[in-house]
Design a protein around this motif. Structure first.
Motif, short mmCIF file in Angstrom:
data_model
loop_
_atom_site.label_atom_id
_atom_site.label_comp_id
_atom_site.label_asym_id
_atom_site.label_seq_id
_atom_site.Cartn_x
_atom_site.Cartn_y
_atom_site.Cartn_z
N HIS A 272 0.83 -1.22 0.00
CA HIS A 272 0.00 0.00 0.00
C HIS A 272 0.85 1.25 0.00
O HIS A 272 0.48 2.27 0.58
CB HIS A 272 -0.93 0.01 1.23
CG HIS A 272 -1.79 -1.20 1.32
ND1 HIS A 272 -2.95 -1.34 0.61
CD2 HIS A 272 -1.65 -2.36 2.00
CE1 HIS A 272 -3.50 -2.53 0.86
NE2 HIS A 272 -2.72 -3.17 1.71
N ARG A 273 2.02 1.16 -0.61
CA ARG A 273 2.99 2.25 -0.58
C ARG A 273 2.37 3.61 -0.92
O ARG A 273 2.53 4.57 -0.18
CB ARG A 273 4.12 1.90 -1.57
CG ARG A 273 5.17 2.95 -1.77
CD ARG A 273 6.13 2.98 -0.59
NE ARG A 273 7.23 3.90 -0.82
CZ ARG A 273 7.15 5.20 -0.59
NH1 ARG A 273 6.05 5.74 -0.15
NH2 ARG A 273 8.20 5.97 -0.80
N GLY A 274 1.58 3.66 -2.01
CA GLY A 274 1.03 4.93 -2.48
C GLY A 274 0.04 5.53 -1.50
O GLY A 274 -0.12 6.75 -1.44
N ALA A 275 -0.60 4.68 -0.71
CA ALA A 275 -1.69 5.18 0.15
C ALA A 275 -1.18 5.64 1.51
O ALA A 275 -1.94 6.21 2.29
CB ALA A 275 -2.71 4.07 0.33
N LEU A 276 0.08 5.40 1.80
CA LEU A 276 0.58 5.74 3.14
C LEU A 276 1.43 7.00 3.09
O LEU A 276 2.21 7.21 2.16
CB LEU A 276 1.44 4.58 3.68
CG LEU A 276 0.68 3.30 4.02
CD1 LEU A 276 1.65 2.15 4.27
CD2 LEU A 276 -0.19 3.50 5.25
N PRO A 277 1.28 7.87 4.09
CA PRO A 277 2.11 9.09 4.09
C PRO A 277 3.60 8.77 4.22
O PRO A 277 3.95 7.77 4.85
CB PRO A 277 1.61 9.86 5.32
CG PRO A 277 0.66 8.97 6.04
CD PRO A 277 0.38 7.77 5.21
N ASP A 278 4.43 9.64 3.62
CA ASP A 278 5.89 9.41 3.64
C ASP A 278 6.42 9.27 5.07
O ASP A 278 7.34 8.51 5.34
CB ASP A 278 6.62 10.58 2.97
CG ASP A 278 6.56 10.44 1.47
OD1 ASP A 278 6.13 9.36 1.01
OD2 ASP A 278 6.90 11.42 0.78
N GLY A 279 5.80 10.04 5.99
CA GLY A 279 6.26 9.99 7.38
C GLY A 279 6.23 8.58 7.95
O GLY A 279 7.11 8.19 8.72
N LEU A 280 5.24 7.80 7.51
CA LEU A 280 5.14 6.43 8.04
C LEU A 280 6.23 5.54 7.47
O LEU A 280 6.74 4.64 8.13
CB LEU A 280 3.77 5.84 7.71
CG LEU A 280 2.61 6.28 8.61
CD1 LEU A 280 1.37 5.48 8.31
CD2 LEU A 280 3.00 6.10 10.08
N VAL A 281 6.60 5.82 6.20
CA VAL A 281 7.67 5.02 5.59
C VAL A 281 8.96 5.25 6.38
O VAL A 281 9.66 4.30 6.74
CB VAL A 281 7.84 5.39 4.10
CG1 VAL A 281 8.96 4.59 3.47
CG2 VAL A 281 6.52 5.18 3.35
N SER A 282 9.25 6.53 6.68
CA SER A 282 10.49 6.77 7.46
C SER A 282 10.37 6.20 8.86
O SER A 282 11.35 5.72 9.42
CB SER A 282 10.86 8.24 7.58
OG SER A 282 10.08 9.03 6.80
N ALA A 283 9.16 6.20 9.43
CA ALA A 283 9.00 5.65 10.79
C ALA A 283 9.33 4.15 10.77
O ALA A 283 10.02 3.65 11.67
CB ALA A 283 7.59 5.88 11.29
N VAL A 284 8.86 3.44 9.74
CA VAL A 284 9.18 2.01 9.66
C VAL A 284 10.68 1.84 9.48
O VAL A 284 11.31 0.95 10.09
CB VAL A 284 8.38 1.32 8.51
CG1 VAL A 284 8.84 -0.12 8.32
CG2 VAL A 284 6.88 1.38 8.80
N GLY A 285 11.29 2.73 8.67
CA GLY A 285 12.74 2.67 8.48
C GLY A 285 13.48 2.78 9.81
O GLY A 285 14.42 2.03 10.09
N ARG A 286 13.02 3.70 10.65
CA ARG A 286 13.68 3.87 11.96
C ARG A 286 13.51 2.61 12.82
O ARG A 286 14.42 2.20 13.53
CB ARG A 286 13.10 5.09 12.69
CG ARG A 286 13.72 6.40 12.24
CD ARG A 286 13.44 7.53 13.22
NE ARG A 286 12.02 7.84 13.29
CZ ARG A 286 11.38 8.69 12.49
NH1 ARG A 286 12.07 9.35 11.58
NH2 ARG A 286 10.10 8.91 12.62
N CYS A 287 12.34 1.98 12.70
CA CYS A 287 12.12 0.74 13.48
C CYS A 287 13.08 -0.36 13.01
O CYS A 287 13.57 -1.15 13.83
CB CYS A 287 10.69 0.24 13.31
SG CYS A 287 9.48 1.31 14.06
N VAL A 288 13.33 -0.41 11.69
CA VAL A 288 14.25 -1.44 11.17
C VAL A 288 15.65 -1.21 11.75
O VAL A 288 16.31 -2.14 12.21
CB VAL A 288 14.29 -1.40 9.62
CG1 VAL A 288 15.37 -2.33 9.08
CG2 VAL A 288 12.92 -1.78 9.05
#
Ligand SMILES: Cc1cc2nc3c(=O)[nH]c(=O)nc-3n(C[C@H](O)[C@H](O)[C@H](O)COP(=O)(O)OP(=O)(O)OC[C@H]3O[C@@H](n4cnc5c(N)ncnc54)[C@H](O)[C@@H]3O)c2cc1C
Length: 383
Positions: A272-288
Motif C-alpha cells: 500500500h505504498r502509495g496510500a501511506l504518508p511518507d512519514g510512516l515510511v520513514s518511521a518504519v525505516g527507523r524501526c528497522v
C-alpha cells in the motif's frame, strides 16, 4: 522473515542446532496454550511456565544441581529466540531473580529455593520499590529489626508495584537493617514466604485491564535469620545484580517478536505504498534500524556472557535501546496497521499500552541515563 527464522542464529554450534530442532519438535507436540476467557495473565503465564518446565526448557544456564540443565547463556538465548519466533509467551521472567539467588544465597538456600523456582512450584515476586523509594531505591524505609536474641527479624513497611504478588509464594524483599549506617550498606535481602502472618497483598488494576501491580503491607512480619539472603548489608549489591540482569538485552524472545511485527509492517508498505504518508515510511525505516541495533547488541551481550562477564551498568544502555525500539515499533504499528487495534481482542493494542511502561519498570529512562553518565562516562554531576 518466516515463522522459523530467528535473528540470533550464531552459525550455531552443532549442539545448539540440535537443541533448536528438539525445541521445535517439542513445540509441535505441545501446542502453545491459549489464554482462557477472563483468565488472569499471571495464571496463564504460570500454566505456560509449567508446560515449558515439563519439557526441560526452563533454566538452561542454571547448574543441574539447582534444577537447571547446566548449559550456557547461548543455549538460553536460543530457546528464548525460538519461542519468540513462534509467538509463544516468553521464557518465565525469573532469570534475573535466579541470578541474584545463585550469587547471594547459601548453598543450602540455593538447593532448596532454586529448583522450585525453576519448576514453577514456587512463584516469586520482587519487593524492591516503595511509595517513597522507586528511583531513589536506597531511600527505602521498610525496616527489619533484629530481635534481642538475634534469632529473627521483625519487618515493618510497605512495598509498591510488586508485580503479581497476589499469585506469588515468595518475595525477594529488601529492607533496611540499620538506620544509622549509610543507605547503600544498610539494606538487607530476605526470601520472604508470602503466607507469613502480618503480610497483606492488595492488587491494583492497570490501564490495560491487568492486575499486575500490588501493594504489599508488612506489619510485624517475623522473618528467621536463615531466611536472609546474603549477609546484613548485602541488599544493595544484590539489588544491583538483579536489575543489571533485568535490564540486559539477553531476553531475545522479544526480538523475534519485533522481527515478525516489523515484517508485517514492511509487507503493508510494499502493498500500500502509495496510500501511506511518507512519514510512516520513514518511521518504519527507523524501526528497522532500532531492531538491527538491538540484534547486534544482543549478540554482543551473549558473547560477553559466554566469556564469563557478568551483567553490569552497561545494561542501562540495553534498557534504553530496548525501550526506544519497543515504543517506536508499537506506535508505528498502530499507525500503519490501525485495524490491529481490534484484532485478537486488541492484542497489539495491549502490547502498545504495555510498551509505555518500558520507560519505567526496571528503573526509568532518566535513571538509566544517570547511570550511563556516572558509571560508564564518569561524568560528575556538576558537568
Ligand atoms: C510494569 C511495571 C512493573 C513493575 N514491577 C515491579 C516489581 O515487581 N517490583 C518492584 O519493586 N518494582 C516494580 N516496578 C516499579 C519500578 O521499578 C518503579 O516504578 C521505578 O523504579 C520508578 O519509581 P517510581 O515509580 O517511584 O518513580 P519516581 O522515582 O517517583 O520517579 C518519578 C519521575 O521522576 C524521575 N526521576 C526521579 N529521580 C530522578 C533523578 N535522580 N534524575 C532524573 N529524573 C529522576 C523519574 O525518571 C520519573 O520520571 C514496576 C514498574 C512498572 C511500570
Amino acid at each position: 522473515m518466516t515463522d522459523h527464522d530467528v535473528p540470533l542464529d550464531f552459525g550455531d554450534p552443532a549442539d545448539l542446532d540440535t537443541l533448536r530442532r528438539e525445541l521445535r519438535a517439542w513445540l509441535a507436540e505441545h501446542p502453545l496454550p491459549r489464554r482462557r476467557h477472563g483468565e488472569p495473565m499471571a495464571e496463564f503465564l504460570h500454566r505456560w511456565h509449567r508446560q515449558l518446565h515439563s519439557g526441560g526448557w526452563v533454566g538452561l544456564d542454571v547448574p543441574e544441581r539447582y534444577g537447571g540443565r547446566g548449559l550456557t547463556a547461548l543455549h538460553q538465548v536460543a530457546v528464548s529466540d525460538e519461542l519468540g519466533a513462534c509467538r509463544a509467551p516468553g521464557v518465565p521472567r525469573i532469570g534475573y531473580l535466579a541470578h541474584a539467588l545463585l550469587e547471594f544465597c547459601s548453598e543450602e538456600q540455593r538447593a532448596r529455593l532454586l529448583p522450585r523456582m525453576l519448576s514453577g512450584d514456587d512463584v516469586w515476586c520482587q519487593g524492591f520499590s516503595e511509595p517513597g523509594a522507586g528511583s531513589d531505591l536506597a531511600g527505602m524505609s521498610t525496616y527489619a529489626r533484629r530481635s534481642a536474641d538475634g534469632g529473627h527479624y521483625l519487618v515493618n513497611g510497605q512495598k509498591l508495584w510488586t508485580s503479581y504478588a497476589q499469585y506469588s509464594d515468595y518475595c525477594l524483599l529488601l529492607a533496611r537493617t540499620d538506620r544509622a549506617a549509610p543507605a547503600h550498606s544498610s539494606i538487607t535481602a530476605f526470601a520472604l514466604p508470602l503466607n507469613r502472618a502480618g503480610v497483606t497483598v492488595r492488587p491494583l488494576r492497570a490501564a490495560n485491564g491487568d492486575d499486575e501491580f500490588c501493594e504489599l503491607f508488612l506489619d510485624d512480619v517475623r522473618v528467621a535469620v536463615d531466611e536472609r539472603v546474603g549477609a546484613e548489608g548485602d541488599g544493595w549489591p544484590l539489588a544491583m545484580t538483579t536489575v543489571n540482569y533485568e535490564r540486559n538485552a539477553l531476553d531475545t524472545g522479544h526480538l523475534s517478536k519485533y522481527g515478525l511485527l516489523l515484517e508485517r509492517l514492511r509487507r503493508q508498505l510494499r502493498e500500500h505504498r502509495g496510500a501511506l504518508p511518507d512519514g510512516l515510511v520513514s518511521a518504519v525505516g527507523r524501526c528497522v534500524v532500532d531492531y538491527q541495533v538491538l540484534v547486534a547488541h544482543a549478540r554482543r551481550r551473549t558473547a560477553e556472557r559466554l566469556a564469563g562477564r557478568a551483567a553490569g551498568p552497561e545494561s542501562s544502555v540495553d534498557k534504553l535501546l530496548m525501550t526506544r525500539a519497543e515504543q517506536r515499533l508499537y506506535e508505528t504499528a498502530l499507525a500503519v496497521l490501525p485495524e490491529e487495534l481490534h484484532r485478537d481482542g486488541g492484542a497489539v493494542y495491549g502490547e502498545y499500552l504495555y510498551s509505555r511502561a518500558a520507560s519505567v519498570y526496571g528503573g526509568t529512562s532518566q535513571i538509566q541515563r544517570n547511570i550511563i553518565a556516572k558509571r560508564l562516562l564518569h561524568l560528575s554531576s556538576a558537568s
